[in-house]
Design an enzyme around this catalytic site. Structure first.
Site, PDB file in Angstrom:
ATOM      1  N   ASP A  17       0.820  -1.209   0.000  1.00 59.71           N
ATOM      2  CA  ASP A  17       0.000   0.000   0.000  1.00 59.71           C
ATOM      3  C   ASP A  17       0.855   1.260   0.000  1.00 59.71           C
ATOM      4  O   ASP A  17       0.622   2.184  -0.784  1.00 59.71           O
ATOM      5  CB  ASP A  17      -0.934  -0.004   1.217  1.00 59.71           C
ATOM      6  CG  ASP A  17      -1.825  -1.231   1.245  1.00 59.71           C
ATOM      7  OD1 ASP A  17      -2.398  -1.542   0.199  1.00 59.71           O
ATOM      8  OD2 ASP A  17      -1.929  -1.878   2.297  1.00 59.71           O
ATOM      9  N   TYR A 193       5.486 -14.059  -1.072  1.00 59.14           N
ATOM     10  CA  TYR A 193       4.982 -14.422   0.244  1.00 59.14           C
ATOM     11  C   TYR A 193       5.481 -15.832   0.572  1.00 59.14           C
ATOM     12  O   TYR A 193       6.113 -16.492  -0.250  1.00 59.14           O
ATOM     13  CB  TYR A 193       3.448 -14.393   0.252  1.00 59.14           C
ATOM     14  CG  TYR A 193       2.848 -13.078  -0.175  1.00 59.14           C
ATOM     15  CD1 TYR A 193       2.981 -11.939   0.619  1.00 59.14           C
ATOM     16  CD2 TYR A 193       2.133 -12.959  -1.376  1.00 59.14           C
ATOM     17  CE1 TYR A 193       2.421 -10.723   0.229  1.00 59.14           C
ATOM     18  CE2 TYR A 193       1.571 -11.758  -1.765  1.00 59.14           C
ATOM     19  CZ  TYR A 193       1.718 -10.643  -0.957  1.00 59.14           C
ATOM     20  OH  TYR A 193       1.169  -9.447  -1.350  1.00 59.14           O
ATOM     21  N   GLY A 272       2.000  -9.323  -4.756  1.00 58.83           N
ATOM     22  CA  GLY A 272       1.141  -8.197  -4.411  1.00 58.83           C
ATOM     23  C   GLY A 272       0.785  -7.339  -5.599  1.00 58.83           C
ATOM     24  O   GLY A 272       0.424  -7.835  -6.668  1.00 58.83           O
ATOM     25  N   GLU A 273       0.884  -6.019  -5.433  1.00 62.23           N
ATOM     26  CA  GLU A 273       0.487  -5.093  -6.492  1.00 62.23           C
ATOM     27  C   GLU A 273       1.635  -4.232  -6.993  1.00 62.23           C
ATOM     28  O   GLU A 273       1.855  -4.128  -8.204  1.00 62.23           O
ATOM     29  CB  GLU A 273      -0.647  -4.185  -6.009  1.00 62.23           C
ATOM     30  CG  GLU A 273      -1.109  -3.186  -7.059  1.00 62.23           C
ATOM     31  CD  GLU A 273      -2.397  -2.471  -6.694  1.00 62.23           C
ATOM     32  OE1 GLU A 273      -2.551  -1.299  -7.074  1.00 62.23           O
ATOM     33  OE2 GLU A 273      -3.259  -3.094  -6.038  1.00 62.23           O
ATOM     34  N   ASP A 274       2.389  -3.612  -6.098  1.00 60.17           N
ATOM     35  CA  ASP A 274       3.416  -2.675  -6.549  1.00 60.17           C
ATOM     36  C   ASP A 274       4.493  -3.372  -7.370  1.00 60.17           C
ATOM     37  O   ASP A 274       4.786  -2.980  -8.509  1.00 60.17           O
ATOM     38  CB  ASP A 274       4.033  -1.970  -5.341  1.00 60.17           C
ATOM     39  CG  ASP A 274       5.054  -0.912  -5.754  1.00 60.17           C
ATOM     40  OD1 ASP A 274       4.723  -0.084  -6.628  1.00 60.17           O
ATOM     41  OD2 ASP A 274       6.167  -0.918  -5.225  1.00 60.17           O
ATOM     42  N   SER A 275       5.098  -4.427  -6.824  1.00 60.38           N
ATOM     43  CA  SER A 275       6.153  -5.114  -7.570  1.00 60.38           C
ATOM     44  C   SER A 275       5.590  -5.825  -8.804  1.00 60.38           C
ATOM     45  O   SER A 275       6.296  -6.014  -9.793  1.00 60.38           O
ATOM     46  CB  SER A 275       6.898  -6.107  -6.673  1.00 60.38           C
ATOM     47  OG  SER A 275       6.029  -7.091  -6.158  1.00 60.38           O
TER      48      SER A 275
END
Length: 377
Positions: A17, A193, A272-275
């Site tokens: 986030d 993860y 996730g989202e950013d990477s």
């Protein structure tokens, strides 16, 4: 007069986030000359992304952004002209009340999580009337023309090309991380993860005919890696070799250096989202570890993206790619899936470049947000 922005970020999953909101805030300042306050409730997660930041500061300026600690006991603060609640975080009640008292109500945007699901286009830009008379608008990043696009700084792709086309620059950057890759070895990054299938993938890499150098930034997957290696603790700089596989732990780096790390690699496993987005801009084959949701709802998001991303691939390559991603995310044998992918390597590499170019032809997320505000005036 610069347009003022307040971006609120609740740190939920370590770096995802804050990673997105920090990139967005910097780009709004650097490329659109906006005045941005970034409110963060956990500066412990911010400092690794922005070396030099002060974890104890209530207010600090970083790269032109006014970074504020989001306190539990919120004090009065005049609302900005554009208010962004990232990922459905709840704004302070007194701040929302202050928004409702403005002569001209701020543009209130709820920046949603990234998804390729079909319903996203229908919900992007929809207003949600609030009981106090304000309107909150849903703003969805995405991969298609009917969404808000992806975060992408203006010079990003030119910088990527300059590094990828210069073996000396690539070697110099890696040397700064203590990395030296033997000639002919495939370079892979792993940011994930916890995953019980890591061992089956590592065994496949170790027994491969081609040498692999695996770079693992500090993160949650290190415990599984240590278990496979038989090492209780893995510190940055640690190097282990098993068969054709060299494993090296690298330190957590700034966002700019993480981009460069992805550009240097031949294959990137991200989470996730950013990477996930940054790996797409790297324009090399990749593997996504999606954030787990209850009742396996994340599998639908995974399949929705794969349905888009594999368009243009041959049927065998598309099937092999899907099997690898599903094995990684659905606890299936990674060794078999990895070996099945190898005959399609050249096609996947070209496809990754084509995908990045196609996404770059659309407006980026920061530009879309600025235009959305100007059109609302």
């Amino acid at each position: 007069m610069k347009t003022t922005w307040d971006i609120f970020c609740t740190v939920v999953d370590n770096y995802g986030d804050i990673g997105v909101t920090w990139r967005l805030a910097r780009q709004l300042v650097a490329e659109h000359d906006q005045a941005v306050r970034l409110w963060v409730d956990d500066l412990q997660a911010f400092v690794p992304l922005c070396p030099g930041a002060d974890v104890n500061a209530e207010q600090q300026w970083q790269q032109g952004v006014d970074v504020r600690r989001w306190p539990a006991d919120w004090q009065a603060s005049a609302p900005a002209q554009v208010v962004v609640g990232a990922f459905a975080c709840q704004l302070p009640a007194s701040y929302v009340e202050a928004m409702s008292q403005q002569a001209k109500a701020p543009l209130w945007l709820n920046l949603e999580y990234l998804s390729a699901e079909d319903w996203v286009e229908g919900c992007h830009g929809l207003p949600s009337p609030q009981a106090n008379g304000l309107r909150k608008v849903f703003f969805f990043p995405g991969f298609t023309a009917g969404t808000g696009g992806l975060l992408r700084e203006g010079p990003l792709l030119a910088q990527r090309e300059a590094l990828q086309q210069s073996p000396d620059a690539r070697a110099q950057f890696l040397a700064g991380l203590g990395v030296k890759v033997q000639p002919g070895a495939r370079l892979i990054s792993l940011f994930a993860y916890e995953n019980p299938q890591l061992g089956s993938w590592l065994e496949a890499l170790a027994s491969d005919a081609q040498a692999t150098h695996l770079l693992v930034p500090q993160g949650r997957v290190l415990a599984d890696l240590g278990q496979w290696l038989g090492e209780a603790e893995l510190a940055p700089g640690a190097i282990h070799r098993r068969g054709a596989l060299t494993v090296q732990v690298v330190p957590f780096v700034s966002q700019e250096d993480y981009d460069r790390l992805l550009w240097c690699c031949d294959f990137n496993a991200v989470r996730g989202e950013d990477s996930f987005v940054r790996a797409q801009w790297a324009a090399v084959p990749m593997l996504w570890h999606i954030y787990v949701q209850e009742e396996n709802a994340h599998w639908e998001k995974l399949d929705a993206f794969l349905a888009l991303y594999r368009q243009g691939l041959s049927a065998p390559a598309a099937a092999a790619l899907s099997e690898l991603w599903q094995a990684w995310n659905m606890d299936r044998d990674m060794g078999q899936a990895w070996r099945a992918l190898q005959p399609h390597w050249a096609e996947l590499r070209q496809h990754a470049r084509d995908w990045a170019a196609g996404q770059a032809a659309r407006p980026d997320l920061a530009t879309a947000l600025v235009h959305f505000y100007r059109n609302s005036l």
